[in-house]
Motif scaffolding. Structure first.
Motif, PDB file in Angstrom:
ATOM      1  N   GLN A  71     -23.746 -39.780  -5.871  1.00  8.26           N
ATOM      2  CA  GLN A  71     -23.244 -41.053  -6.395  1.00  8.26           C
ATOM      3  C   GLN A  71     -22.438 -41.818  -5.346  1.00  8.26           C
ATOM      4  O   GLN A  71     -22.164 -43.002  -5.523  1.00  8.26           O
ATOM      5  CB  GLN A  71     -22.370 -40.798  -7.625  1.00  8.26           C
ATOM      6  CG  GLN A  71     -23.106 -40.162  -8.791  1.00  8.26           C
ATOM      7  CD  GLN A  71     -22.172 -39.832  -9.934  1.00  8.26           C
ATOM      8  OE1 GLN A  71     -21.766 -40.705 -10.714  1.00  8.26           O
ATOM      9  NE2 GLN A  71     -21.794 -38.565 -10.036  1.00  8.26           N
ATOM     10  N   GLU A  72     -22.049 -41.127  -4.259  1.00  6.19           N
ATOM     11  CA  GLU A  72     -21.168 -41.730  -3.258  1.00  6.19           C
ATOM     12  C   GLU A  72     -21.878 -42.064  -1.959  1.00  6.19           C
ATOM     13  O   GLU A  72     -21.435 -42.953  -1.227  1.00  6.19           O
ATOM     14  CB  GLU A  72     -20.017 -40.769  -2.952  1.00  6.19           C
ATOM     15  CG  GLU A  72     -19.158 -40.407  -4.153  1.00  6.19           C
ATOM     16  CD  GLU A  72     -18.159 -39.296  -3.860  1.00  6.19           C
ATOM     17  OE1 GLU A  72     -17.311 -39.010  -4.736  1.00  6.19           O
ATOM     18  OE2 GLU A  72     -18.210 -38.712  -2.750  1.00  6.19           O
ATOM     19  N   ARG A  73     -22.968 -41.359  -1.656  1.00 11.75           N
ATOM     20  CA  ARG A  73     -23.603 -41.490  -0.347  1.00 11.75           C
ATOM     21  C   ARG A  73     -25.054 -41.950  -0.468  1.00 11.75           C
ATOM     22  O   ARG A  73     -25.671 -41.853  -1.534  1.00 11.75           O
ATOM     23  CB  ARG A  73     -23.551 -40.150   0.394  1.00 11.75           C
ATOM     24  CG  ARG A  73     -22.131 -39.633   0.608  1.00 11.75           C
ATOM     25  CD  ARG A  73     -22.139 -38.344   1.409  1.00 11.75           C
ATOM     26  NE  ARG A  73     -20.802 -37.773   1.570  1.00 11.75           N
ATOM     27  CZ  ARG A  73     -20.541 -36.655   2.220  1.00 11.75           C
ATOM     28  NH1 ARG A  73     -21.536 -35.966   2.791  1.00 11.75           N
ATOM     29  NH2 ARG A  73     -19.303 -36.204   2.318  1.00 11.75           N
ATOM     30  N   ASP A  74     -25.579 -42.420   0.646  1.00 15.37           N
ATOM     31  CA  ASP A  74     -26.968 -42.875   0.683  1.00 15.37           C
ATOM     32  C   ASP A  74     -27.927 -41.776   1.126  1.00 15.37           C
ATOM     33  O   ASP A  74     -29.144 -41.921   0.980  1.00 15.37           O
ATOM     34  CB  ASP A  74     -27.106 -44.072   1.644  1.00 15.37           C
ATOM     35  CG  ASP A  74     -26.284 -45.267   1.182  1.00 15.37           C
ATOM     36  OD1 ASP A  74     -26.271 -45.525  -0.042  1.00 15.37           O
ATOM     37  OD2 ASP A  74     -25.642 -45.915   2.026  1.00 15.37           O
ATOM     38  N   LYS A  76     -22.129 -29.350  -9.030  1.00 17.72           N
ATOM     39  CA  LYS A  76     -21.272 -30.498  -9.307  1.00 17.72           C
ATOM     40  C   LYS A  76     -20.971 -31.283  -8.031  1.00 17.72           C
ATOM     41  O   LYS A  76     -20.820 -32.506  -8.070  1.00 17.72           O
ATOM     42  CB  LYS A  76     -19.993 -30.024  -9.997  1.00 17.72           C
ATOM     43  CG  LYS A  76     -20.285 -29.401 -11.363  1.00 17.72           C
ATOM     44  CD  LYS A  76     -19.052 -28.877 -12.041  1.00 17.72           C
ATOM     45  CE  LYS A  76     -18.245 -29.986 -12.668  1.00 17.72           C
ATOM     46  NZ  LYS A  76     -17.154 -29.460 -13.523  1.00 17.72           N
ATOM     47  N   THR A  77     -20.901 -30.581  -6.891  1.00 16.40           N
ATOM     48  CA  THR A  77     -20.671 -31.274  -5.622  1.00 16.40           C
ATOM     49  C   THR A  77     -21.841 -32.194  -5.285  1.00 16.40           C
ATOM     50  O   THR A  77     -21.646 -33.350  -4.883  1.00 16.40           O
ATOM     51  CB  THR A  77     -20.461 -30.254  -4.487  1.00 16.40           C
ATOM     52  OG1 THR A  77     -19.287 -29.487  -4.759  1.00 16.40           O
ATOM     53  CG2 THR A  77     -20.300 -30.965  -3.146  1.00 16.40           C
ATOM     54  N   SER A  93     -18.507 -35.725 -20.743  1.00 18.38           N
ATOM     55  CA  SER A  93     -17.198 -35.392 -20.197  1.00 18.38           C
ATOM     56  C   SER A  93     -17.249 -34.176 -19.284  1.00 18.38           C
ATOM     57  O   SER A  93     -16.348 -33.950 -18.475  1.00 18.38           O
ATOM     58  CB  SER A  93     -16.196 -35.145 -21.316  1.00 18.38           C
ATOM     59  OG  SER A  93     -16.598 -34.038 -22.114  1.00 18.38           O
ATOM     60  N   SER A  94     -18.341 -33.360 -19.403  1.00 19.99           N
ATOM     61  CA  SER A  94     -18.443 -32.144 -18.592  1.00 19.99           C
ATOM     62  C   SER A  94     -18.824 -32.434 -17.162  1.00 19.99           C
ATOM     63  O   SER A  94     -18.826 -31.547 -16.326  1.00 19.99           O
ATOM     64  CB  SER A  94     -19.456 -31.175 -19.213  1.00 19.99           C
ATOM     65  OG  SER A  94     -20.760 -31.721 -19.209  1.00 19.99           O
ATOM     66  N   HIS A  95     -19.184 -33.688 -16.843  1.00 18.50           N
ATOM     67  CA  HIS A  95     -19.488 -34.041 -15.467  1.00 18.50           C
ATOM     68  C   HIS A  95     -18.872 -35.364 -15.081  1.00 18.50           C
ATOM     69  O   HIS A  95     -19.078 -35.870 -14.025  1.00 18.50           O
ATOM     70  CB  HIS A  95     -21.012 -34.078 -15.235  1.00 18.50           C
ATOM     71  CG  HIS A  95     -21.773 -34.994 -16.154  1.00 18.50           C
ATOM     72  ND1 HIS A  95     -21.842 -36.343 -15.946  1.00 18.50           N
ATOM     73  CD2 HIS A  95     -22.478 -34.753 -17.283  1.00 18.50           C
ATOM     74  CE1 HIS A  95     -22.581 -36.898 -16.896  1.00 18.50           C
ATOM     75  NE2 HIS A  95     -22.977 -35.952 -17.709  1.00 18.50           N
ATOM     76  N   CYS A 109     -32.396 -31.105  -4.151  1.00 16.10           N
ATOM     77  CA  CYS A 109     -33.407 -32.107  -4.513  1.00 16.10           C
ATOM     78  C   CYS A 109     -33.636 -32.143  -6.024  1.00 16.10           C
ATOM     79  O   CYS A 109     -33.743 -33.216  -6.629  1.00 16.10           O
ATOM     80  CB  CYS A 109     -34.719 -31.814  -3.794  1.00 16.10           C
ATOM     81  SG  CYS A 109     -34.693 -32.149  -2.015  1.00 16.10           S
ATOM     82  N   LYS A 110     -33.700 -30.976  -6.637  1.00 18.50           N
ATOM     83  CA  LYS A 110     -33.898 -30.911  -8.097  1.00 18.50           C
ATOM     84  C   LYS A 110     -32.718 -31.553  -8.825  1.00 18.50           C
ATOM     85  O   LYS A 110     -32.914 -32.253  -9.826  1.00 18.50           O
ATOM     86  CB  LYS A 110     -34.086 -29.458  -8.532  1.00 18.50           C
ATOM     87  CG  LYS A 110     -34.318 -29.288 -10.035  1.00 18.50           C
ATOM     88  CD  LYS A 110     -34.680 -27.862 -10.396  1.00 18.50           C
ATOM     89  CE  LYS A 110     -34.784 -27.679 -11.913  1.00 18.50           C
ATOM     90  NZ  LYS A 110     -35.829 -28.533 -12.529  1.00 18.50           N
ATOM     91  N   LEU A 111     -31.527 -31.341  -8.318  1.00 11.42           N
ATOM     92  CA  LEU A 111     -30.349 -31.925  -8.950  1.00 11.42           C
ATOM     93  C   LEU A 111     -30.356 -33.449  -8.852  1.00 11.42           C
ATOM     94  O   LEU A 111     -30.062 -34.141  -9.831  1.00 11.42           O
ATOM     95  CB  LEU A 111     -29.084 -31.360  -8.303  1.00 11.42           C
ATOM     96  CG  LEU A 111     -28.769 -29.899  -8.608  1.00 11.42           C
ATOM     97  CD1 LEU A 111     -27.670 -29.380  -7.692  1.00 11.42           C
ATOM     98  CD2 LEU A 111     -28.358 -29.737 -10.074  1.00 11.42           C
ATOM     99  N   VAL A 112     -30.689 -33.958  -7.682  1.00  9.92           N
ATOM    100  CA  VAL A 112     -30.719 -35.411  -7.504  1.00  9.92           C
ATOM    101  C   VAL A 112     -31.765 -36.041  -8.420  1.00  9.92           C
ATOM    102  O   VAL A 112     -31.525 -37.083  -9.047  1.00  9.92           O
ATOM    103  CB  VAL A 112     -30.983 -35.769  -6.026  1.00  9.92           C
ATOM    104  CG1 VAL A 112     -31.240 -37.257  -5.871  1.00  9.92           C
ATOM    105  CG2 VAL A 112     -29.792 -35.338  -5.166  1.00  9.92           C
TER     106      VAL A 112
END
Length: 299
Positions: free
Chosen positions: A163-166, A156-157, A297-299, A225-228
């Motif tokens: 979504q916040e950083r480049d 989740k982090t 809603s879970s994320h 990487c997989k998460l992104v």
């Protein structure tokens, strides 16, 4: 009796074991930082089984709060185990890969010597020893890199930061198997069902330490990487792609607590004893992400 039901693993267990009668005492009734009050709580509830996923898990903060970590991860566990032994009931306790120093080249087996390198790992190792010394029927389930839809975790982090950083820097020299709280909960459910209602006898026959992680291995960097790359399927707008996730050495990202470089745990004992299949980490992660996609809603 389920401790820590509002925590990550506890929440998943409460959902998965809903077919059982669960007593889930809150902190007002069961404060693990007050081990002297635990025996009376267990006697009052009189459970058939104690399941303890609750723990002090702030790994870096534990370096500055060793006494609090010891009270919750060692002394409270000792009190639970002694109460279980006194009343002739079983104890399921969750532990960690951090009981090892991470220097072994292969995956760790349950029989390998422990050698924790931080306060959290030492207090968890000492909790394991207290259970063994108590004489109760127990399953100690060591797991690693736990994540899920509930609570805070690495998955989740990363989804939030992307979504916040480049760009992101993530360590690429620590290896393990991300393991979802749902895999942990479903596995325990299957272990309990194998007892066919005679859980204490079942636990006495299979008492021991077991490693419970998903299959395969990865690094924190490859995991990130997989998460992104998965973010579009979740309906999340990322400011980066996996190419913007830079792999770095652990030495370039100092933390208060040292982490083991090798967190891989061998799971043959669990799989063969209980005739279980554990999914590959990537498969379990895909399932978790699919559930998140169906429930924004879970994320």
């Amino acid at each position: 009796m389920l401790t820590g039901a509002t925590g990550q693993v506890g929440h998943a267990l409460a959902e998965t074991l809903g077919g059982h009668t669960l007593v889930m005492p809150g902190r007002d009734a069961l404060d693990l930082s007050r081990p002297d009050r635990i025996a009376s709580c267990v006697e009052r509830i009189a459970p058939d089984l104690i399941i303890n996923p609750a723990a002090y898990t702030a790994v870096d903060k534990a370096e500055a709060e060793p006494e609090l970590a010891r009270l919750i991860n060692t002394e409270a566990v000792r009190a639970l185990a002694q109460a279980a032994a006194l009343h002739g009931i079983g104890l399921v306790h969750f532990s960690t890969d951090y009981v090892f120093d991470g220097t072994k080249e292969e995956a760790y087996r349950e029989s390998d010597p422990t050698c924790p390198i931080n306060v959290y790992g030492r207090t968890k190792r000492d909790g394991e020893s207290a259970i063994i010394d108590s004489g109760c029927a127990f399953w100690i389930l060591r797991t690693s890199w736990v994540y899920g839809r509930h609570g805070g975790n690495f998955m989740k982090t990363i989804l939030r930061l992307a979504q916040e950083r480049d760009a992101l820097c993530v360590v690429n020299d620590q290896f393990g198997a991300p393991t979802s709280d749902e895999v942990i909960a479903q596995t325990l459910r299957q272990m309990l069902e194998a007892g066919k209602g005679r859980i204490t006898e079942h636990m006495r026959a299979s008492t021991g330490i077991y490693h419970l992680t998903c299959g395969g291995q990865t690094s924190w960097h490859a995991y990130a990487c997989k998460l992104v790359d998965a973010m579009p399927s979740l309906g999340l707008v990322s400011r980066m792609s996996s190419r913007d996730v830079q792999g770095i050495a652990s030495a370039a990202y100092p933390t208060a607590a040292r982490r083991p470089a090798n967190s891989r745990l061998h799971t043959d004992k669990l799989r063969h004893t209980f005739h279980l299949d554990l999914p590959h980490w990537a498969e379990a992660l895909d399932q978790c992400l699919a559930l998140m996609a169906s429930s924004p809603s879970s994320h």
